[in-house]
Design a protein around this motif. Structure first.
Motif, PDB file in Angstrom:
ATOM      1  N   ILE A  89      29.790 -36.524  25.285  1.00 19.29           N
ATOM      2  CA  ILE A  89      28.597 -36.805  26.075  1.00 19.29           C
ATOM      3  C   ILE A  89      28.825 -36.301  27.496  1.00 19.29           C
ATOM      4  O   ILE A  89      29.933 -36.375  28.024  1.00 19.29           O
ATOM      5  CB  ILE A  89      28.232 -38.298  26.090  1.00 19.29           C
ATOM      6  N   ILE A  90      27.769 -35.770  28.096  1.00 20.55           N
ATOM      7  CA  ILE A  90      27.862 -35.180  29.424  1.00 20.55           C
ATOM      8  C   ILE A  90      27.314 -36.146  30.455  1.00 20.55           C
ATOM      9  O   ILE A  90      26.174 -36.602  30.344  1.00 20.55           O
ATOM     10  CB  ILE A  90      27.093 -33.853  29.492  1.00 20.55           C
ATOM     11  N   ILE A  91      28.122 -36.471  31.464  1.00 20.79           N
ATOM     12  CA  ILE A  91      27.702 -37.309  32.585  1.00 20.79           C
ATOM     13  C   ILE A  91      27.585 -36.421  33.816  1.00 20.79           C
ATOM     14  O   ILE A  91      28.574 -35.842  34.266  1.00 20.79           O
ATOM     15  CB  ILE A  91      28.711 -38.442  32.862  1.00 20.79           C
TER      16      ILE A  91
ATOM     17  N   LYS B 195      27.720 -16.178  34.272  1.00 21.81           N
ATOM     18  CA  LYS B 195      26.511 -16.350  35.101  1.00 21.81           C
ATOM     19  C   LYS B 195      25.499 -17.275  34.412  1.00 21.81           C
ATOM     20  O   LYS B 195      24.310 -16.973  34.304  1.00 21.81           O
ATOM     21  CB  LYS B 195      25.876 -14.993  35.432  1.00 21.81           C
ATOM     22  N   VAL B 196      26.000 -18.405  33.943  1.00 24.18           N
ATOM     23  CA  VAL B 196      25.159 -19.451  33.384  1.00 24.18           C
ATOM     24  C   VAL B 196      25.543 -20.768  34.059  1.00 24.18           C
ATOM     25  O   VAL B 196      26.591 -20.873  34.688  1.00 24.18           O
ATOM     26  CB  VAL B 196      25.323 -19.574  31.850  1.00 24.18           C
ATOM     27  N   SER B 197      24.692 -21.776  33.927  1.00 24.70           N
ATOM     28  CA  SER B 197      24.977 -23.055  34.562  1.00 24.70           C
ATOM     29  C   SER B 197      26.120 -23.779  33.848  1.00 24.70           C
ATOM     30  O   SER B 197      26.379 -23.558  32.657  1.00 24.70           O
ATOM     31  CB  SER B 197      23.731 -23.946  34.555  1.00 24.70           C
ATOM     32  N   LYS B 198      26.786 -24.651  34.579  1.00 26.46           N
ATOM     33  CA  LYS B 198      27.869 -25.432  33.997  1.00 26.46           C
ATOM     34  C   LYS B 198      27.335 -26.388  32.918  1.00 26.46           C
ATOM     35  O   LYS B 198      28.013 -26.645  31.924  1.00 26.46           O
ATOM     36  CB  LYS B 198      28.593 -26.215  35.098  1.00 26.46           C
ATOM     37  N   LEU B 199      26.118 -26.873  33.113  1.00 28.21           N
ATOM     38  CA  LEU B 199      25.534 -27.754  32.100  1.00 28.21           C
ATOM     39  C   LEU B 199      25.313 -27.019  30.785  1.00 28.21           C
ATOM     40  O   LEU B 199      25.458 -27.599  29.705  1.00 28.21           O
ATOM     41  CB  LEU B 199      24.216 -28.337  32.604  1.00 28.21           C
ATOM     42  N   THR B 200      24.944 -25.730  30.860  1.00 26.16           N
ATOM     43  CA  THR B 200      24.788 -24.932  29.645  1.00 26.16           C
ATOM     44  C   THR B 200      26.113 -24.855  28.899  1.00 26.16           C
ATOM     45  O   THR B 200      26.169 -24.989  27.669  1.00 26.16           O
ATOM     46  CB  THR B 200      24.295 -23.516  29.984  1.00 26.16           C
ATOM     47  N   LEU B 201      27.189 -24.663  29.640  1.00 21.93           N
ATOM     48  CA  LEU B 201      28.515 -24.588  29.007  1.00 21.93           C
ATOM     49  C   LEU B 201      28.921 -25.927  28.412  1.00 21.93           C
ATOM     50  O   LEU B 201      29.465 -25.991  27.304  1.00 21.93           O
ATOM     51  CB  LEU B 201      29.544 -24.126  30.035  1.00 21.93           C
ATOM     52  N   TYR B 202      28.666 -27.009  29.141  1.00 20.38           N
ATOM     53  CA  TYR B 202      28.984 -28.332  28.597  1.00 20.38           C
ATOM     54  C   TYR B 202      28.210 -28.584  27.308  1.00 20.38           C
ATOM     55  O   TYR B 202      28.714 -29.216  26.378  1.00 20.38           O
ATOM     56  CB  TYR B 202      28.664 -29.423  29.622  1.00 20.38           C
ATOM     57  N   ASP B 203      26.966 -28.084  27.270  1.00 22.45           N
ATOM     58  CA  ASP B 203      26.163 -28.276  26.064  1.00 22.45           C
ATOM     59  C   ASP B 203      26.744 -27.484  24.896  1.00 22.45           C
ATOM     60  O   ASP B 203      26.752 -27.965  23.759  1.00 22.45           O
ATOM     61  CB  ASP B 203      24.717 -27.845  26.340  1.00 22.45           C
TER      62      ASP B 203
ATOM     63  N   ASN C  85      33.441 -39.140  23.825  1.00 23.62           N
ATOM     64  CA  ASN C  85      34.334 -38.366  24.683  1.00 23.62           C
ATOM     65  C   ASN C  85      33.534 -37.905  25.906  1.00 23.62           C
ATOM     66  O   ASN C  85      32.784 -36.942  25.828  1.00 23.62           O
ATOM     67  CB  ASN C  85      34.877 -37.157  23.922  1.00 23.62           C
ATOM     68  N   PRO C  86      33.657 -38.610  27.040  1.00 25.28           N
ATOM     69  CA  PRO C  86      32.839 -38.266  28.208  1.00 25.28           C
ATOM     70  C   PRO C  86      33.310 -36.984  28.896  1.00 25.28           C
ATOM     71  O   PRO C  86      34.498 -36.803  29.158  1.00 25.28           O
ATOM     72  CB  PRO C  86      33.010 -39.480  29.133  1.00 25.28           C
ATOM     73  N   LEU C  87      32.358 -36.088  29.164  1.00 29.99           N
ATOM     74  CA  LEU C  87      32.609 -34.861  29.917  1.00 29.99           C
ATOM     75  C   LEU C  87      31.853 -34.961  31.242  1.00 29.99           C
ATOM     76  O   LEU C  87      30.719 -35.420  31.272  1.00 29.99           O
ATOM     77  CB  LEU C  87      32.123 -33.633  29.137  1.00 29.99           C
ATOM     78  N   ARG C  88      32.455 -34.516  32.332  1.00 30.72           N
ATOM     79  CA  ARG C  88      31.841 -34.630  33.648  1.00 30.72           C
ATOM     80  C   ARG C  88      31.265 -33.291  34.103  1.00 30.72           C
ATOM     81  O   ARG C  88      31.924 -32.266  34.068  1.00 30.72           O
ATOM     82  CB  ARG C  88      32.859 -35.130  34.662  1.00 30.72           C
ATOM     83  N   SER C  89      30.015 -33.325  34.530  1.00 26.35           N
ATOM     84  CA  SER C  89      29.379 -32.186  35.178  1.00 26.35           C
ATOM     85  C   SER C  89      29.053 -32.596  36.606  1.00 26.35           C
ATOM     86  O   SER C  89      28.517 -33.682  36.843  1.00 26.35           O
ATOM     87  CB  SER C  89      28.088 -31.789  34.450  1.00 26.35           C
ATOM     88  N   TYR C  90      29.390 -31.735  37.582  1.00 26.72           N
ATOM     89  CA  TYR C  90      29.202 -32.087  38.990  1.00 26.72           C
ATOM     90  C   TYR C  90      27.956 -31.436  39.584  1.00 26.72           C
ATOM     91  O   TYR C  90      27.871 -31.204  40.776  1.00 26.72           O
ATOM     92  CB  TYR C  90      30.463 -31.720  39.779  1.00 26.72           C
TER      93      TYR C  90
END
Length: 311
Positions: A81-83, A17-25, A104-109
Protein backbone atom coordinates in the motif's frame (compact mmCIF):
# COMPACT_ATOMS: atom_id res chain seq x y z
CA UNK A 1 21.44 1.41 -17.92
CA UNK A 2 22.97 -1.60 -16.12
CA UNK A 3 26.07 0.18 -14.82
CA UNK A 4 24.42 0.62 -11.39
CA UNK A 5 23.43 -2.38 -9.29
CA UNK A 6 20.15 -0.78 -8.25
CA UNK A 7 18.21 2.47 -8.32
CA UNK A 8 16.04 4.38 -5.88
CA UNK A 9 12.46 5.23 -6.84
CA UNK A 10 13.59 8.85 -7.27
CA UNK A 11 16.35 7.84 -9.69
CA UNK A 12 14.03 5.64 -11.78
CA UNK A 13 11.49 8.46 -11.84
CA UNK A 14 14.11 10.76 -13.33
CA UNK A 15 15.34 8.13 -15.80
CA UNK A 16 11.90 7.28 -17.16
CA UNK A 17 10.47 10.78 -16.69
CA UNK A 18 7.38 9.52 -14.88
CA UNK A 19 6.01 10.36 -11.44
CA UNK A 20 7.15 8.45 -8.37
CA UNK A 21 3.54 7.49 -7.68
CA UNK A 22 3.36 5.81 -11.10
CA UNK A 23 6.39 3.73 -10.15
CA UNK A 24 4.97 2.85 -6.75
CA UNK A 25 1.81 1.71 -8.51
CA UNK A 26 3.83 -0.53 -10.86
CA UNK A 27 5.58 -2.01 -7.83
CA UNK A 28 2.28 -2.44 -6.03
CA UNK A 29 0.78 -4.32 -9.01
CA UNK A 30 3.84 -6.56 -9.28
CA UNK A 31 4.78 -5.28 -12.74
CA UNK A 32 8.13 -3.86 -11.61
CA UNK A 33 10.06 -5.89 -8.98
CA UNK A 34 11.48 -3.94 -6.04
CA UNK A 35 13.12 -4.62 -2.71
CA UNK A 36 13.58 -2.65 0.47
CA UNK A 37 16.68 -1.48 2.30
CA UNK A 38 15.27 -0.26 5.60
CA UNK A 39 12.33 1.88 4.49
CA UNK A 40 13.83 2.79 1.12
CA UNK A 41 12.58 1.04 -1.99
CA UNK A 42 15.18 0.03 -4.59
CA UNK A 43 14.90 -1.48 -8.06
CA UNK A 44 17.54 -3.73 -9.62
CA UNK A 45 19.02 -2.36 -12.82
CA UNK A 46 18.44 -5.73 -14.50
CA UNK A 47 14.75 -5.69 -13.53
CA UNK A 48 14.39 -2.15 -14.85
CA UNK A 49 16.05 -3.15 -18.14
CA UNK A 50 13.71 -6.15 -18.40
CA UNK A 51 10.64 -3.98 -17.75
CA UNK A 52 11.71 -1.53 -20.49
CA UNK A 53 12.40 -4.43 -22.87
CA UNK A 54 8.96 -5.89 -22.16
CA UNK A 55 7.30 -2.57 -22.92
CA UNK A 56 9.18 -2.28 -26.22
CA UNK A 57 8.27 -5.85 -27.14
CA UNK A 58 4.61 -5.22 -26.35
CA UNK A 59 4.61 -2.06 -28.46
CA UNK A 60 6.21 -3.72 -31.48
CA UNK A 61 3.78 -6.64 -31.25
CA UNK A 62 0.55 -4.63 -30.98
CA UNK A 63 -0.64 -5.76 -34.43
CA UNK A 64 0.07 -9.44 -33.71
CA UNK A 65 -2.19 -11.93 -31.97
CA UNK A 66 -1.92 -11.46 -28.18
CA UNK A 67 0.32 -13.80 -26.26
CA UNK A 68 -1.32 -15.05 -23.07
CA UNK A 69 0.92 -15.72 -20.09
CA UNK A 70 -1.09 -18.25 -18.09
CA UNK A 71 1.03 -17.70 -15.00
CA UNK A 72 0.14 -13.98 -14.97
CA UNK A 73 -3.34 -14.10 -16.50
CA UNK A 74 -5.04 -13.65 -13.13
CA UNK A 75 -5.06 -10.29 -11.40
CA UNK A 76 -1.87 -9.75 -9.45
CA UNK A 77 -2.65 -9.59 -5.76
CA UNK A 78 -0.34 -7.49 -3.64
CA UNK A 79 -0.24 -6.40 -0.02
CA UNK A 80 1.72 -3.27 -0.89
CA UNK A 81 0.00 0.00 0.00
CA UNK A 82 1.24 3.48 -0.87
CA UNK A 83 1.21 6.23 1.77
CA UNK A 84 1.75 9.69 0.26
CA UNK A 85 3.08 12.68 2.16
CA UNK A 86 6.20 13.95 3.89
CA UNK A 87 5.50 14.26 7.61
CA UNK A 88 7.51 11.89 9.82
CA UNK A 89 4.24 10.83 11.48
CA UNK A 90 3.46 8.90 8.28
CA UNK A 91 6.55 6.77 8.90
CA UNK A 92 5.18 5.95 12.34
CA UNK A 93 1.81 5.11 10.79
CA UNK A 94 3.59 2.81 8.34
CA UNK A 95 5.31 1.08 11.24
CA UNK A 96 1.97 0.41 12.94
CA UNK A 97 0.42 -0.87 9.71
CA UNK A 98 3.33 -3.24 9.19
CA UNK A 99 3.18 -4.44 12.79
CA UNK A 100 -0.57 -5.11 12.95
CA UNK A 101 -1.30 -6.46 9.47
CA UNK A 102 0.09 -8.25 6.44
CA UNK A 103 0.23 -4.99 4.47
CA UNK A 104 3.59 -3.76 3.21
CA UNK A 105 3.57 0.07 3.45
CA UNK A 106 5.48 2.00 0.77
CA UNK A 107 6.20 5.72 1.22
CA UNK A 108 5.76 8.33 -1.49
CA UNK A 109 6.94 11.87 -0.68
CA UNK A 110 4.78 13.58 -3.29
CA UNK A 111 2.91 16.76 -2.25
CA UNK A 112 -0.74 16.86 -1.21
CA UNK A 113 -2.42 18.12 -4.37
CA UNK A 114 -0.43 15.96 -6.79
CA UNK A 115 -1.06 12.91 -4.60
CA UNK A 116 -4.79 13.62 -4.56
CA UNK A 117 -4.86 13.89 -8.35
CA UNK A 118 -2.92 10.61 -8.58
CA UNK A 119 -5.48 8.97 -6.28
CA UNK A 120 -8.24 10.06 -8.69
CA UNK A 121 -6.26 8.34 -11.46
CA UNK A 122 -6.02 5.10 -9.49
CA UNK A 123 -2.60 5.55 -7.86
CA UNK A 124 -2.06 5.69 -4.12
CA UNK A 125 -3.90 4.11 -1.19
CA UNK A 126 -3.54 6.57 1.69
CA UNK A 127 -3.07 10.25 0.82
CA UNK A 128 -2.20 12.81 3.49
CA UNK A 129 -3.49 16.34 2.93
CA UNK A 130 -3.02 19.86 4.28
CA UNK A 131 -4.65 21.96 1.54
CA UNK A 132 -5.95 25.37 2.61
CA UNK A 133 -8.93 26.85 0.77
CA UNK A 134 -8.98 30.63 1.03
CA UNK A 135 -12.62 31.05 0.10
CA UNK A 136 -13.95 28.86 2.91
CA UNK A 137 -11.04 28.95 5.37
CA UNK A 138 -11.33 25.17 5.45
CA UNK A 139 -8.70 22.50 4.96
CA UNK A 140 -8.79 19.61 2.48
CA UNK A 141 -12.48 18.90 1.93
CA UNK A 142 -13.06 21.60 -0.73
CA UNK A 143 -10.24 20.11 -2.82
CA UNK A 144 -11.35 16.52 -2.29
CA UNK A 145 -14.91 17.25 -3.38
CA UNK A 146 -13.64 18.84 -6.59
CA UNK A 147 -11.04 16.20 -7.45
CA UNK A 148 -12.40 12.84 -6.26
CA UNK A 149 -15.57 13.22 -8.33
CA UNK A 150 -17.26 9.87 -8.86
CA UNK A 151 -15.32 8.22 -6.04
CA UNK A 152 -16.48 7.15 -2.60
CA UNK A 153 -14.03 8.04 0.16
CA UNK A 154 -13.45 8.64 3.86
CA UNK A 155 -11.51 11.57 5.35
CA UNK A 156 -9.88 10.96 8.75
CA UNK A 157 -7.98 13.42 10.89
CA UNK A 158 -4.35 12.51 11.49
CA UNK A 159 -3.35 15.53 13.59
CA UNK A 160 -3.24 19.31 13.75
CA UNK A 161 -0.05 21.37 13.58
CA UNK A 162 1.12 24.96 13.28
CA UNK A 163 2.16 26.40 9.91
CA UNK A 164 3.85 29.71 9.39
CA UNK A 165 7.13 31.44 8.54
CA UNK A 166 10.67 30.19 8.88
CA UNK A 167 12.92 33.17 9.64
CA UNK A 168 16.48 33.72 10.78
CA UNK A 169 17.29 33.64 14.47
CA UNK A 170 15.93 36.75 16.14
CA UNK A 171 13.76 37.57 13.09
CA UNK A 172 16.00 40.54 12.11
CA UNK A 173 13.62 41.72 9.36
CA UNK A 174 10.60 41.60 11.69
CA UNK A 175 8.54 39.43 9.32
CA UNK A 176 5.19 38.76 10.97
CA UNK A 177 2.45 38.79 8.31
CA UNK A 178 1.70 37.71 4.74
CA UNK A 179 1.76 41.33 3.55
CA UNK A 180 5.39 41.66 4.69
CA UNK A 181 6.39 39.37 1.80
CA UNK A 182 5.76 42.06 -0.82
CA UNK A 183 8.67 44.15 0.47
CA UNK A 184 11.41 44.09 -2.18
CA UNK A 185 14.25 43.62 0.29
CA UNK A 186 12.69 40.42 1.67
CA UNK A 187 13.61 37.27 -0.26
CA UNK A 188 11.57 34.08 0.07
CA UNK A 189 12.25 30.45 -0.71
CA UNK A 190 9.16 28.64 -2.01
CA UNK A 191 7.87 25.07 -2.06
CA UNK A 192 7.14 23.07 -5.21
CA UNK A 193 3.80 23.32 -7.02
CA UNK A 194 1.18 20.98 -5.56
CA UNK A 195 2.57 21.00 -2.02
CA UNK A 196 0.36 22.09 0.87
CA UNK A 197 2.78 24.83 1.89
CA UNK A 198 2.82 26.25 -1.66
CA UNK A 199 -0.98 26.28 -1.81
CA UNK A 200 -1.17 27.99 1.60
CA UNK A 201 1.17 30.72 0.34
CA UNK A 202 -0.65 31.14 -2.97
CA UNK A 203 -4.05 31.34 -1.29
CA UNK A 204 -2.80 33.94 1.20
CA UNK A 205 -1.26 36.01 -1.60
CA UNK A 206 -4.59 35.87 -3.44
CA UNK A 207 -6.58 36.86 -0.36
CA UNK A 208 -4.22 39.76 0.32
CA UNK A 209 -4.26 40.79 -3.37
CA UNK A 210 -0.50 40.34 -3.77
CA UNK A 211 0.84 39.27 -7.14
CA UNK A 212 3.45 36.47 -7.06
CA UNK A 213 5.39 38.57 -9.59
CA UNK A 214 6.01 41.07 -6.80
CA UNK A 215 7.49 38.49 -4.45
CA UNK A 216 11.29 38.37 -4.43
CA UNK A 217 12.36 34.71 -4.74
CA UNK A 218 8.92 33.28 -5.56
CA UNK A 219 10.41 31.04 -8.30
CA UNK A 220 13.05 29.56 -5.98
CA UNK A 221 11.67 26.14 -4.97
CA UNK A 222 12.60 23.40 -2.51
CA UNK A 223 10.87 20.02 -2.23
CA UNK A 224 10.36 19.65 1.54
CA UNK A 225 10.07 21.53 4.83
CA UNK A 226 13.59 20.73 6.01
CA UNK A 227 15.14 21.99 2.78
CA UNK A 228 13.25 25.28 3.07
CA UNK A 229 14.33 25.67 6.70
CA UNK A 230 17.94 24.90 5.74
CA UNK A 231 17.92 27.60 3.06
CA UNK A 232 16.81 30.12 5.69
CA UNK A 233 19.48 28.90 8.10
CA UNK A 234 22.18 29.31 5.43
CA UNK A 235 21.17 32.92 4.79
CA UNK A 236 20.29 32.31 1.13
CA UNK A 237 16.74 33.54 1.78
CA UNK A 238 14.94 35.48 4.51
CA UNK A 239 11.66 33.63 4.86
CA UNK A 240 9.86 30.44 3.85
CA UNK A 241 6.57 28.72 4.63
CA UNK A 242 6.44 25.44 6.53
CA UNK A 243 5.58 23.60 9.73
CA UNK A 244 6.96 24.18 13.20
CA UNK A 245 8.78 20.85 13.56
CA UNK A 246 11.33 21.54 10.79
CA UNK A 247 12.26 24.93 12.26
CA UNK A 248 13.17 23.32 15.57
CA UNK A 249 15.18 20.60 13.87
CA UNK A 250 17.25 23.10 11.87
CA UNK A 251 17.49 25.67 14.66
CA UNK A 252 15.80 28.76 13.23
CA UNK A 253 12.85 30.83 14.42
CA UNK A 254 9.26 30.06 13.58
CA UNK A 255 6.39 32.54 13.29
CA UNK A 256 3.06 30.65 13.64
CA UNK A 257 0.29 31.97 11.38
CA UNK A 258 -2.31 29.20 11.12
CA UNK A 259 -3.29 25.88 12.65
CA UNK A 260 -3.64 23.41 9.82
CA UNK A 261 -5.62 20.20 9.85
CA UNK A 262 -3.58 17.30 8.52
CA UNK A 263 -5.90 14.55 7.27
CA UNK A 264 -5.84 11.17 5.55
CA UNK A 265 -8.14 10.28 2.65
CA UNK A 266 -8.78 6.69 1.56
CA UNK A 267 -11.02 5.55 -1.27
CA UNK A 268 -13.91 3.31 -0.16
CA UNK A 269 -14.05 0.07 -2.15
CA UNK A 270 -14.58 -3.58 -1.31
CA UNK A 271 -10.80 -4.00 -1.40
CA UNK A 272 -10.15 -1.17 1.10
CA UNK A 273 -12.73 -2.07 3.76
CA UNK A 274 -10.15 -3.96 5.81
CA UNK A 275 -7.55 -1.21 5.36
CA UNK A 276 -9.94 1.54 6.48
CA UNK A 277 -10.96 -0.43 9.56
CA UNK A 278 -7.33 -0.98 10.52
CA UNK A 279 -6.38 2.71 10.00
CA UNK A 280 -9.31 3.76 12.22
CA UNK A 281 -8.12 1.39 14.95
CA UNK A 282 -4.53 2.66 14.74
CA UNK A 283 -5.44 6.36 14.77
CA UNK A 284 -7.79 6.01 17.74
CA UNK A 285 -5.41 3.86 19.78
CA UNK A 286 -3.91 5.44 22.87
CA UNK A 287 -0.48 4.02 22.03
CA UNK A 288 -0.37 5.70 18.60
CA UNK A 289 -1.58 9.04 19.95
CA UNK A 290 0.94 8.96 22.79
CA UNK A 291 3.78 8.28 20.35
CA UNK A 292 2.75 11.22 18.15
CA UNK A 293 2.22 13.51 21.14
CA UNK A 294 5.71 12.66 22.43
CA UNK A 295 7.25 14.15 19.28
CA UNK A 296 6.02 17.59 20.30
CA UNK A 297 4.42 20.29 18.10
CA UNK A 298 1.49 18.05 17.16
CA UNK A 299 -2.09 18.18 18.46
CA UNK A 300 -3.81 14.78 18.58
CA UNK A 301 -7.09 16.01 20.07
CA UNK A 302 -9.06 15.01 16.97
CA UNK A 303 -6.82 12.20 15.70
CA UNK A 304 -8.95 9.40 14.26
CA UNK A 305 -12.12 11.51 13.95
CA UNK A 306 -14.09 11.07 10.73
CA UNK A 307 -14.09 14.49 9.06
CA UNK A 308 -16.23 13.44 6.10
CA UNK A 309 -17.46 10.24 4.53
CA UNK A 310 -19.39 9.44 1.38
CA UNK A 311 -21.69 6.45 1.05
Amino acid sequence: MSKELSYTIEEVSQLLKVSKLTLYDLVKKGELPAFRVGRQMRIDAADLDQYIHNQKTHKSSKHQAPIVDLQRSEKVESNNIIISGQDMVLDILGKYIEKHSSYNPLRSYTGSLNSLISMYNGEGDIVSLHLFDGDTGEYNLPYIKKILVGHSYILLNLLSRKAGFYVKKGNPLNITSWTDLKQNHIKIVNREKGSGARILLDEQLRLNQISPRNINGYENEESNHLSVASVISSGAADVGVGIEKAAKIVGIDFIPLITERYDLVILKTLETEKLIGMIKDILTSRQFKNEIHALGDYDTTHTGNIIYETY
